[in-house]
Enzyme design. Sequence first.
Site, PDB file in Angstrom:
ATOM      1  N   LYS A 149       6.623   7.934   5.003  1.00 39.09           N
ATOM      2  CA  LYS A 149       6.958   7.207   6.225  1.00 39.09           C
ATOM      3  C   LYS A 149       8.462   6.909   6.258  1.00 39.09           C
ATOM      4  O   LYS A 149       9.104   6.739   5.216  1.00 39.09           O
ATOM      5  CB  LYS A 149       6.145   5.916   6.247  1.00 39.09           C
ATOM      6  N   SER A 192       1.200   1.176  11.953  1.00 42.66           N
ATOM      7  CA  SER A 192       2.515   1.733  12.208  1.00 42.66           C
ATOM      8  C   SER A 192       2.798   3.052  11.469  1.00 42.66           C
ATOM      9  O   SER A 192       3.835   3.679  11.704  1.00 42.66           O
ATOM     10  CB  SER A 192       3.600   0.709  11.825  1.00 42.66           C
ATOM     11  N   SER A 207      -1.454  -1.176   8.739  1.00 47.73           N
ATOM     12  CA  SER A 207      -0.646  -0.059   9.223  1.00 47.73           C
ATOM     13  C   SER A 207      -0.915   1.270   8.547  1.00 47.73           C
ATOM     14  O   SER A 207      -0.421   2.301   8.998  1.00 47.73           O
ATOM     15  CB  SER A 207       0.843  -0.390   9.071  1.00 47.73           C
TER      16      SER A 207
END
Length: 473
Positions: A85, A160, A184
Amino acid sequence: MSAAHRRALLALDAAQLHAGYADRSICPIEVTEAVLAAAQQAQDRYRAVTSINANDGRRAAAESAARWRAGTPLSKLDGVPMTFKDSFNIRGLPRWHGSAVNEGAIAEIDAAPVRRAREAGIVIAAKTSMPDYGLLMSGLSSHSGIVRNPWDIRTNPAGSSAGAAACLACGVAPLALGTDMVGSVRLPAAACGLASIHATQGRVAYDPPGNYRGAGPMARSVGDVAALLEVVGQYDPADHFALPGKFQDDGEPAGRLDGIPIGVLTQLSYGDPVDLPTSRAVTSQAELLAALGADIIPLQDLDVTQEDYEAVTWTMVHKGLAELYAAPASRRGLVQSDIGQMCDVALGHTALFMDRLSKRLSAAAVRLERQFAPFDYILSPALPVRAFSAEAISPNPALGAMSHMGFACWFNQLARPAGTVAVMQAGTGECPISVQVAGRRFNDAGVLQMLRLLEKARNFAIDFPLLDTSIKL
């Protein structure tokens, strides 16, 4: 290499790649080439990638191939491609943290989980998209735009760790590392039919350190999630919250669950109502566990209030607020609009208000620990709905940006492990329906065993929407 061969390589999980490398039927170099091509397509089609690590990835793949030829792999994940990420620092790659406010400074060092991955011989293929500062459970980002779900581009991959999930679903590497403050990792995994875990807080060392979020492995199988947790789930002095030692996988679950108490939660009074297919998925898995001897105890709701959920929301927003206001005033207007509005409200909060939020969260955690004390595991939805619009901040924006975090967020507050696995078919070509399993603190291995059990019991293979990789870098 033909497009068909590239696609076949993308379909392999980490365990299959390990077997292919060991018998020399496939090579890390060709796998990495297929993944790099897929990463470019995932960026073009789904806005799921922020940086492609082409040169460094190819070098790592060549070094891995040499080790496999010599019979000296560094680990069972040596040569397996992986994405990280955009919240992680990776030496030589830019970091936007999801936001156009930031200027994409080139990282000079690797974050702790990245170091662990390199030590294991993993090939770092790309960095993946996320919303600004990780403040939405959606794929909306001022840097990347609208991140879309490969199962249906009209729908959201959730967030996320939005790009991480989208990349896994379409074949960009079999492994990914996301981050998780209120769900997330688990929400995107559920939205994209993946396996995942947010381990006990501190199990995965993370820098800069923090006791409010952790890094979480994601993959297309539970076995791959466990294998990645063995690599990244180690102590690192860079994180003073990190737990000592390292994670060890316990492998396959026992055949019976006689007497194991499992709480089952199918609805909440907070947020988005659970849709019928998701409720049926949880109920069916509860029946399966009961048939294996588990003691199933229904839970009607969580012992928390609307104000407690709001405390979770504002505490998270304030983490991003500090980063936004560290940027020059001339750039702050570039922030994603919904996040900007939340930060504007948060800017008016007083120190007294924040102290009260902290005390509220502590009191809620005490009540929940008391509520969960009788259970070894909690079975629930991860995401209350199967899908929501790609352009939306949440399934029902009228309920707020965090209306879908209810089943996931409290396990972060309790520092408990929780993971997801797909368990039920939805329809031809549709993303399967997932459930969440949470466990007692430090019992990461037990949670993974429960997820493995549910994965093994499902009677279908997931036909992920893999890219055709007809283009080349």
